[in-house]
Design a protein around this motif. Structure first.
Motif, PDB file in Angstrom:
ATOM      1  N   LEU A   8       0.860  -1.184   0.000  1.00 42.73           N
ATOM      2  CA  LEU A   8       0.000   0.000   0.000  1.00 42.73           C
ATOM      3  C   LEU A   8       0.896   1.233   0.000  1.00 42.73           C
ATOM      4  CD1 LEU A   8      -2.706  -1.021   2.635  1.00 42.73           C
ATOM      5  CD2 LEU A   8      -2.664  -1.446   0.156  1.00 42.73           C
ATOM      6  N   LYS A  10       1.166   5.535  -0.765  1.00 43.40           N
ATOM      7  CA  LYS A  10       0.407   6.775  -0.911  1.00 43.40           C
ATOM      8  C   LYS A  10       1.265   7.876  -1.521  1.00 43.40           C
ATOM      9  CE  LYS A  10      -2.367  10.084   1.671  1.00 43.40           C
ATOM     10  NZ  LYS A  10      -2.713  10.689   2.959  1.00 43.40           N
ATOM     11  N   ASP A  42       6.515   4.260   2.850  1.00 43.76           N
ATOM     12  CA  ASP A  42       6.006   3.274   1.892  1.00 43.76           C
ATOM     13  C   ASP A  42       7.134   2.755   1.017  1.00 43.76           C
ATOM     14  OD1 ASP A  42       2.863   5.110   1.399  1.00 43.76           O
ATOM     15  OD2 ASP A  42       3.691   4.017   3.113  1.00 43.76           O
ATOM     16  N   MET A  66      -4.396   4.587  -3.672  1.00 48.56           N
ATOM     17  CA  MET A  66      -5.678   5.296  -3.834  1.00 48.56           C
ATOM     18  C   MET A  66      -5.355   6.779  -3.939  1.00 48.56           C
ATOM     19  SD  MET A  66      -8.981   5.374  -1.346  1.00 48.56           S
ATOM     20  CE  MET A  66      -9.292   6.997  -0.675  1.00 48.56           C
ATOM     21  N   SER A  97     -11.776  11.654   1.753  1.00 51.73           N
ATOM     22  CA  SER A  97     -11.803  10.465   2.622  1.00 51.73           C
ATOM     23  C   SER A  97     -10.947  10.657   3.853  1.00 51.73           C
ATOM     24  CB  SER A  97     -11.266   9.242   1.866  1.00 51.73           C
ATOM     25  OG  SER A  97     -12.102   8.893   0.806  1.00 51.73           O
ATOM     26  N   ASP A  98     -11.494  10.294   5.012  1.00 53.30           N
ATOM     27  CA  ASP A  98     -10.642  10.215   6.197  1.00 53.30           C
ATOM     28  C   ASP A  98     -10.087   8.800   6.240  1.00 53.30           C
ATOM     29  OD1 ASP A  98     -13.057   9.644   8.917  1.00 53.30           O
ATOM     30  OD2 ASP A  98     -12.579   8.512   7.115  1.00 53.30           O
ATOM     31  N   THR A  99      -9.441   8.417   7.318  1.00 55.07           N
ATOM     32  CA  THR A  99      -8.784   7.106   7.316  1.00 55.07           C
ATOM     33  C   THR A  99      -9.780   5.955   7.259  1.00 55.07           C
ATOM     34  OG1 THR A  99      -8.726   7.066   9.725  1.00 55.07           O
ATOM     35  CG2 THR A  99      -6.810   7.980   8.615  1.00 55.07           C
ATOM     36  N   GLY A 122       3.189   1.371   4.868  1.00 58.39           N
ATOM     37  CA  GLY A 122       4.095   2.177   5.673  1.00 58.39           C
ATOM     38  C   GLY A 122       3.453   2.366   7.046  1.00 58.39           C
ATOM     39  N   ALA A 125       1.710   8.099   6.991  1.00 56.19           N
ATOM     40  CA  ALA A 125       1.864   9.007   5.860  1.00 56.19           C
ATOM     41  C   ALA A 125       2.274  10.381   6.401  1.00 56.19           C
ATOM     42  CB  ALA A 125       0.554   9.124   5.098  1.00 56.19           C
ATOM     43  N   THR A 130      -1.613   9.897  10.606  1.00 56.66           N
ATOM     44  CA  THR A 130      -2.418   9.221  11.632  1.00 56.66           C
ATOM     45  C   THR A 130      -1.928   7.804  11.905  1.00 56.66           C
ATOM     46  OG1 THR A 130      -3.946   8.280  10.036  1.00 56.66           O
ATOM     47  CG2 THR A 130      -4.492  10.475  10.888  1.00 56.66           C
ATOM     48  N   ALA A 131      -1.228   7.164  10.987  1.00 50.78           N
ATOM     49  CA  ALA A 131      -0.801   5.759  11.159  1.00 50.78           C
ATOM     50  C   ALA A 131      -1.993   4.836  11.382  1.00 50.78           C
ATOM     51  CB  ALA A 131       0.203   5.631  12.313  1.00 50.78           C
ATOM     52  N   GLN A 132      -3.148   5.209  10.874  1.00 56.33           N
ATOM     53  CA  GLN A 132      -4.364   4.426  11.122  1.00 56.33           C
ATOM     54  C   GLN A 132      -4.722   3.466   9.993  1.00 56.33           C
ATOM     55  OE1 GLN A 132      -7.362   7.372  11.871  1.00 56.33           O
ATOM     56  NE2 GLN A 132      -6.450   8.059  13.801  1.00 56.33           N
ATOM     57  N   VAL A 133      -4.323   3.813   8.738  1.00 56.38           N
ATOM     58  CA  VAL A 133      -4.858   3.046   7.600  1.00 56.38           C
ATOM     59  C   VAL A 133      -4.423   1.586   7.630  1.00 56.38           C
ATOM     60  CG1 VAL A 133      -4.818   2.820   5.086  1.00 56.38           C
ATOM     61  CG2 VAL A 133      -5.221   5.056   6.132  1.00 56.38           C
TER      62      VAL A 133
HETATM   63  C1  LIG Z   1      -3.104  17.490   7.739  1.00 51.58           C
HETATM   64  C2  LIG Z   1      -4.088  16.364   7.646  1.00 51.58           C
HETATM   65  C3  LIG Z   1      -4.648  15.856   8.817  1.00 51.58           C
HETATM   66  C4  LIG Z   1      -5.544  14.773   8.736  1.00 51.58           C
HETATM   67  N1  LIG Z   1      -6.059  14.293   9.901  1.00 51.58           N
HETATM   68  C5  LIG Z   1      -6.878  13.211   9.832  1.00 51.58           C
HETATM   69  C6  LIG Z   1      -7.403  12.633  11.037  1.00 51.58           C
HETATM   70  O1  LIG Z   1      -7.126  13.102  12.151  1.00 51.58           O
HETATM   71  N2  LIG Z   1      -8.205  11.548  10.948  1.00 51.58           N
HETATM   72  C7  LIG Z   1      -8.546  11.024   9.748  1.00 51.58           C
HETATM   73  O2  LIG Z   1      -9.272  10.021   9.721  1.00 51.58           O
HETATM   74  N3  LIG Z   1      -8.072  11.534   8.577  1.00 51.58           N
HETATM   75  C8  LIG Z   1      -7.257  12.612   8.623  1.00 51.58           C
HETATM   76  N4  LIG Z   1      -6.764  13.142   7.467  1.00 51.58           N
HETATM   77  C9  LIG Z   1      -7.145  12.513   6.192  1.00 51.58           C
HETATM   78  C10 LIG Z   1      -6.166  11.376   5.933  1.00 51.58           C
HETATM   79  O3  LIG Z   1      -4.958  11.932   5.558  1.00 51.58           O
HETATM   80  C11 LIG Z   1      -6.639  10.533   4.790  1.00 51.58           C
HETATM   81  O4  LIG Z   1      -7.722   9.824   5.187  1.00 51.58           O
HETATM   82  C12 LIG Z   1      -5.598   9.573   4.282  1.00 51.58           C
HETATM   83  O5  LIG Z   1      -6.049   8.964   3.114  1.00 51.58           O
HETATM   84  C13 LIG Z   1      -5.191   8.452   5.193  1.00 51.58           C
HETATM   85  O6  LIG Z   1      -4.685   8.861   6.378  1.00 51.58           O
HETATM   86  P1  LIG Z   1      -3.145   9.219   6.649  1.00 51.58           P
HETATM   87  O7  LIG Z   1      -2.689  10.180   5.645  1.00 51.58           O
HETATM   88  O8  LIG Z   1      -3.034   9.584   8.067  1.00 51.58           O
HETATM   89  O9  LIG Z   1      -2.395   7.838   6.390  1.00 51.58           O
HETATM   90  P2  LIG Z   1      -1.747   6.829   7.461  1.00 51.58           P
HETATM   91  O10 LIG Z   1      -2.803   6.112   8.206  1.00 51.58           O
HETATM   92  O11 LIG Z   1      -0.700   7.519   8.279  1.00 51.58           O
HETATM   93  O12 LIG Z   1      -1.054   5.845   6.392  1.00 51.58           O
HETATM   94  C14 LIG Z   1      -0.482   4.660   6.826  1.00 51.58           C
HETATM   95  C15 LIG Z   1      -0.175   3.828   5.610  1.00 51.58           C
HETATM   96  O13 LIG Z   1      -1.383   3.429   4.955  1.00 51.58           O
HETATM   97  C16 LIG Z   1      -1.195   3.391   3.543  1.00 51.58           C
HETATM   98  N5  LIG Z   1      -2.055   4.407   2.914  1.00 51.58           N
HETATM   99  C17 LIG Z   1      -2.603   5.535   3.458  1.00 51.58           C
HETATM  100  N6  LIG Z   1      -3.317   6.228   2.541  1.00 51.58           N
HETATM  101  C18 LIG Z   1      -3.209   5.516   1.369  1.00 51.58           C
HETATM  102  C19 LIG Z   1      -3.688   5.701   0.056  1.00 51.58           C
HETATM  103  N7  LIG Z   1      -4.447   6.751  -0.266  1.00 51.58           N
HETATM  104  N8  LIG Z   1      -3.364   4.771  -0.891  1.00 51.58           N
HETATM  105  C20 LIG Z   1      -2.613   3.679  -0.580  1.00 51.58           C
HETATM  106  N9  LIG Z   1      -2.101   3.449   0.656  1.00 51.58           N
HETATM  107  C21 LIG Z   1      -2.399   4.350   1.610  1.00 51.58           C
HETATM  108  C22 LIG Z   1       0.285   3.741   3.297  1.00 51.58           C
HETATM  109  O14 LIG Z   1       1.048   2.554   3.285  1.00 51.58           O
HETATM  110  C23 LIG Z   1       0.621   4.569   4.535  1.00 51.58           C
HETATM  111  O15 LIG Z   1       1.982   4.570   4.875  1.00 51.58           O
HETATM  112  C24 LIG Z   1      -5.875  14.220   7.490  1.00 51.58           C
HETATM  113  C25 LIG Z   1      -5.331  14.737   6.313  1.00 51.58           C
HETATM  114  C26 LIG Z   1      -4.442  15.798   6.392  1.00 51.58           C
HETATM  115  C27 LIG Z   1      -3.825  16.329   5.127  1.00 51.58           C
END
Ligand SMILES: Cc1cc2nc3c(=O)[nH]c(=O)nc-3n(C[C@H](O)[C@H](O)[C@H](O)COP(=O)(O)OP(=O)(O)OC[C@H]3O[C@@H](n4cnc5c(N)ncnc54)[C@H](O)[C@@H]3O)c2cc1C
Length: 290
Positions: A8, A10, A42, A66, A97-99, A122, A125, A130-133
């Protein structure tokens, strides 16, 4: 028998070089002003996948991302470094989309792909932070998860052995396959592009990108189907639209503040408790922490 690995990845704005025009007046990220890059951790995840491919013959590495159309760039980047194929999960319905919504869409897409033995993400991101996905995808697929991985030591006989790097040290754990693993930046860096692979995949395009392509290009891809980067839309993943995009996102990003530290704010402190307390109150008050 080789492993089927999905990475996965991003595409993120390069928030490490934030200039004054990084933020729009409405508090959202000005993505046009920031170069779009492969999320750093990633790349560490991709390297772990490629090392398993080196170790276990017949293993295939698939990149799943995505994002908007331009996210095809990170699929090409993955192909140049040794991935076998990539899928772009893209649809206007994913916007905002949120996480929760992101992990739902990604998990639906994974169910449409060849059955995965290991899904490697990873840890985090650098934009949403958030490290939630990763953990959410594991939850939605009903798979065990191993986070904070520094090395995937082995993946055979139906189980994986992983070295984790935690704040309090290192631990080695194992899990049955299939499994979701998230990788830290303390893991080895990703190998560079391979010149031969760069030549092989430099013309790789998604169907949208090749819409205005020349006849020559069409003929080229007819002979080389590996140049087609498949796109997946909402319809392709049988997703319920109410769980996607803004409607599927309980988290709304209300405002993002652009905090650029100025040198003049530096303060000399002693270790006195009251001074530390005052500093903590100040950092919480200006949202630097907490
Ligand atoms: C400044 C900012 C703050 C945000 N705060 C929140 C929040 O508090 N809660 C919330 O729900 N959303 C939040 N979002 C939205 C969130 O960034 C998106 O939902 C995002 O798609 C996934 O979350 P993340 O960037 O934290 O990814 P993380 O959860 O940190 O990603 C972890 C891993 O998941 C995989 N991954 C994540 N996104 C994708 C993708 N689009 N395609 C493929 N692999 C992927 C990658 O391997 C990545 O390393 C925020 C966005 C921004 C820009």
């Amino acid at each position: 028998m080789g492993l089927n690995i999905i990475v996965l990845a991003k595409q993120v704005p390069d928030t490490r070089n934030v200039g004054k025009d990084a933020m729009k007046a409405d508090g959202t990220v000005n993505r046009a002003a920031l170069p779009a890059i492969f999320n750093p951790e990633d790349l560490n995840a991709l390297e772990q996948a490629l090392r398993l491919k080196d170790k276990y013959t017949g293993t295939t590495v698939t990149i799943l991302t995505m994002g908007p159309g331009r996210a095809a760039d990170i699929i090409r980047e993955g192909l140049y470094r040794g991935a076998d194929k990539g899928y772009l999960l893209t649809d206007r319905a994913f916007a905002g989309s949120d996480t929760l919504a992101t992990s739902y869409a990604i998990s639906r897409a994974i169910l449409k792909l060849e059955k995965a033995d290991i899904i490697i993400a990873g840890r985090q991101a650098i934009d949403g932070d958030t490290a939630q996905v990763g953990p959410q995808v594991a939850e939605k697929l009903g798979m065990p998860q191993i986070t904070y991985a520094e090395e995937i030591i082995s993946a055979d006989k139906g189980k994986v052995v992983v070295k984790r790097r935690l704040e309090r040290g290192v631990e080695t754990v194992e899990s049955p396959l299939p499994v979701v693993v998230t990788v830290n930046s303390s893991a080895p860096a990703c190998r560079p592009r391979n010149a031969k692979l760069l030549m092989k995949y430099k013309h790789a395009k998604t169907i949208t990108e090749s819409q205005n392509a020349s006849e020559d290009y069409i003929n080229l891809t007819n002979d080389r189907p590996f140049l087609n980067i498949p796109e997946m839309s909402v319809n392709d993943i049988d997703a319920d639209p109410k769980w996607l995009g803004l409607s599927g996102s309980p988290t709304k990003v209300k405002k993002i503040e652009n905090i650029v530290f100025q040198a003049k704010e530096a303060k000399q402190l002693t270790a006195a408790d009251d001074e530390i307390n005052e500093l903590m109150k100040e950092l919480i008050a200006n949202h630097t922490i907490g």
